[in-house]
Design an enzyme around this catalytic site. Structure first.
Site, PDB file in Angstrom:
ATOM      1  N   LYS A 251      -8.200  -1.028  13.171  1.00 41.42           N
ATOM      2  CA  LYS A 251      -7.451   0.050  12.269  1.00 41.42           C
ATOM      3  C   LYS A 251      -8.404   0.499  11.214  1.00 41.42           C
ATOM      4  CE  LYS A 251      -3.336   1.078   9.405  1.00 41.42           C
ATOM      5  NZ  LYS A 251      -2.333   0.397   8.855  1.00 41.42           N
ATOM      6  N   ASP A 256      -4.744   5.102   2.568  1.00 43.43           N
ATOM      7  CA  ASP A 256      -3.306   5.473   3.094  1.00 43.43           C
ATOM      8  C   ASP A 256      -2.323   5.764   1.928  1.00 43.43           C
ATOM      9  OD1 ASP A 256      -0.995   5.634   4.639  1.00 43.43           O
ATOM     10  OD2 ASP A 256      -0.864   3.505   4.844  1.00 43.43           O
ATOM     11  N   LYS A 263       3.973   6.704  -0.452  1.00 44.43           N
ATOM     12  CA  LYS A 263       3.924   5.499  -0.791  1.00 44.43           C
ATOM     13  C   LYS A 263       4.473   5.620  -2.289  1.00 44.43           C
ATOM     14  CE  LYS A 263       0.834   3.060   2.326  1.00 44.43           C
ATOM     15  NZ  LYS A 263       1.847   2.171   2.895  1.00 44.43           N
ATOM     16  N   ASP A 274      -6.670  -0.481   3.817  1.00 45.90           N
ATOM     17  CA  ASP A 274      -5.869  -0.236   5.004  1.00 45.90           C
ATOM     18  C   ASP A 274      -6.953  -0.151   6.151  1.00 45.90           C
ATOM     19  OD1 ASP A 274      -3.697  -0.325   6.106  1.00 45.90           O
ATOM     20  OD2 ASP A 274      -3.443   1.798   6.139  1.00 45.90           O
ATOM     21  N   ASP A 333       4.213   7.237   7.221  1.00 43.63           N
ATOM     22  CA  ASP A 333       3.746   6.002   6.696  1.00 43.63           C
ATOM     23  C   ASP A 333       3.512   4.861   7.832  1.00 43.63           C
ATOM     24  OD1 ASP A 333       2.380   4.372   4.730  1.00 43.63           O
ATOM     25  OD2 ASP A 333       4.096   3.537   4.060  1.00 43.63           O
ATOM     26  N   GLU A 335       1.616   5.134  10.280  1.00 42.98           N
ATOM     27  CA  GLU A 335       0.342   5.867  10.919  1.00 42.98           C
ATOM     28  C   GLU A 335      -0.622   4.981  11.668  1.00 42.98           C
ATOM     29  OE1 GLU A 335      -1.651   3.695   8.016  1.00 42.98           O
ATOM     30  OE2 GLU A 335       0.194   4.786   7.734  1.00 42.98           O
ATOM     31  N   ARG A 337      -0.037   2.507  13.812  1.00 42.36           N
ATOM     32  CA  ARG A 337       0.174   2.548  14.975  1.00 42.36           C
ATOM     33  C   ARG A 337      -0.224   3.904  15.915  1.00 42.36           C
ATOM     34  NH1 ARG A 337       6.214   0.872  13.638  1.00 42.36           N
ATOM     35  NH2 ARG A 337       4.963   0.257  11.903  1.00 42.36           N
TER      36      ARG A 337
END
Length: 506
Positions: A251, A256, A263, A274, A333, A335, A337
């Protein structure tokens, strides 16, 4: 750091030129009778050096020792985990004196696993980030000699540990970089640099290629950012082309914000981490380029930012993944996946032997396992066992969590084939169940590293995990494959033609 492995006793190590000598003292009897060995044995007997791993006794200019400073470090049972505790404690104590050259010697016999643990622990304890901190003091220990009685027997483990350190530190480097110094484009450039190593090739796809592939889910996450997405494809070929590869999917969300599902502001700076799944893939390939194991590996990194502007994907939007499945985005959020599912679909074209995705995916996994073990989900028992064993061997541990179908009930949607989130309960498992929809029939494992990829607080920074686990898994798999391969048939040598006599010049 420059590493060297030498056959050394404590007496020989005492004569080595260095700024600090670290003596690793286990609970077993010390056979040597030199002055430093006798001193270490006496300290243990007097209780000044307890057997508990990590306990220290520091000495200044002891007799018959070239180094001005000596640190006796307890390693208890001498197992890799105990060696790690002792070395980290000793290096942290020695760093205050800014040593440039250090020697680490085992007071008792040590195997390759213990030596490897000493190498990775010393590197971890002495690592310093300086990329965007030019006035920071550089790593003090520049050269480390590891001394052990059976150096020849430990050489293979030592070499692999040294290569693993290169990979871990590359992963740390990119994990620690601020988001403006680690954009998807810069991450792709780092991957291209790896393409210069032996047996590694790199290909980078941009927005047009991703759109052509039908990666609508990945593209949807990227559409709110001015930074263009990148899809990175790394290939390491250490085995014949017809051998099915292991595919690693990392990933690569370089920052993010949470998107429209914003967030909280507190600690949002840590969302630069991230992309640590992507960093671990880069680090693993760096180690592969050094070790050159007989295995084929593919690395896939979908990389973009999750930002918030007028084009950003919204809660309730439905996107179409590369697999053709539609996804209702209930929370922007969630995201990670959304970009991984397209990469998992892309992985099928390699007809892989196994696929492992690595992601800072869920806060729920942090609640479940904290920062000690990564979460492991697997569709295949053999793959799960191999990853767990690799985690133990490398001290980069994971813990297996369930994949019961009942956990996927919350992903049902009235408006798409699947929603991207379920309820709060079992969030790490629900996320894994979402990914599993896109896997296919090949053996698959998902490593949720949200709790282990970085540390917060005063020690804030990337850990480089799970590079150690991945390298251990891949090298073990390569060795097992070589051990079970049928012997090559011997071909009959062709008869040699009779030698001609050279004619004498006229």
């Amino acid at each position: 750091m420059d590493f060297q492995l030498k056959p050394l006793t404590i007496a020989q190590a005492a004569a080595e030129k260095s700024d600090v000598l670290i003596v690793l003292v286990g609970s077993a009897p010390i056979a040597s009778k030199d002055s430093l060995s006798v001193l270490a044995a006496s300290a243990r007997k007097a209780g000044d050096l307890p057997d508990k791993a990590g306990k220290l006794l520091s000495l200044y200019r002891p007799d018959d020792v070239v180094a001005s400073r000596v640190v006796l470090a307890a390693i208890g049972d001498g197992k890799p985990a105990s060696v790690r505790s002792g070395v980290i404690a000793a290096v942290n104590a020695a760093k205050a004196h800014r040593p440039k050259r250090a020697v680490v010697v085992f007071a008792q016999p040590a195997d390759g696993a213990a030596v490897a643990s000493a190498v990775t622990a010393a590197a971890d304890a002495s690592y310093v980030y300086t990329t965007t901190k030019p006035k920071a003091e550089a790593r003090s220990i520049r050269h480390l000699t590891v001394g052990v009685a059976d150096a020849a027997g430990a050489s293979k483990a030592f070499d692999e540990a040294r290569a693993t350190v290169l990979g871990i530190e590359l992963a740390k480097e990119w994990g620690n970089r601020p988001a403006n110094h680690a954009t998807p484009t810069l991450l792709a450039e780092a991957a291209k640099e790896l393409g210069r190593l032996s047996n590694i090739k790199c290909e980078v796809l941009g927005p047009k290629e991703v759109e052509k592939l039908g990666m609508g889910s990945f593209a949807a996450v990227a559409q709110g950012s001015s930074e263009p997405l990148r899809f990175i494809v790394l290939r390491y070929q250490g085995a014949p082309k017809d051998q099915a590869p292991v595919v690693l999917v990392g990933k690569g969300i370089t920052f993010d914000t949470g998107g429209v599902s914003l967030k909280p502001a507190a600690e949002m700076d840590e969302m630069k981490f991230d992309m640590c799944g992507a960093a671990s893939v880069l680090g693993t390939f760096r180690a592969l380029g050094e070790i050159q194991p007989a295995i084929n590996v593919v690395g896939l990194i979908p990389s973009c930012e999750n930002m918030n502007d007028g084009k950003a994907v919204k809660p309730g939007d439905v996107v179409t993944s590369m697999s053709g499945q539609t996804i209702e985005v209930l929370n922007t959020d969630a995201e990670g996946r959304l970009i991984l599912c397209d990469a998992l679909t892309y992985a099928k074209r390699f007809e892989p032997a196994a696929v492992i995705d690595i992601a800072t995916l869920t806060g729920a996994c942090v609640i479940a396992l904290g920062g000690v073990r990564s979460g492991l989900f697997a569709s295949d028992e053999t793959l799960a066992g191999a990853l767990q064993a690799a985690g133990e061997q490398s001290q980069d541990r994971c813990w297996r969590l369930p994949l019961d179908d009942d956990y996927a009930e919350g992903l049902k949607s009235n408006f798409a084939d699947v929603a991207n989130i379920g309820g709060r309960a079992g969030g790490a498992v629900v996320a894994a169940k979402f990914l599993q929809r896109f896997v296919g029939d090949f053996p698959w494992a998902h490593l949720d590293i949200a709790g282990t990829a970085w540390k917060s607080g005063a020690a804030k920074g990337s850990t480089g995990r799970p590079v150690g686990l991945l390298v251990s898994y891949l090298t073990t798999r390569a060795a097992d494959k070589a051990a079970t391969a049928p012997p090559k048939a011997k071909t009959k040598a062709e008869p040699k033609a009779p030698a001609r006599k050279a004619k004498s010049p006229k």
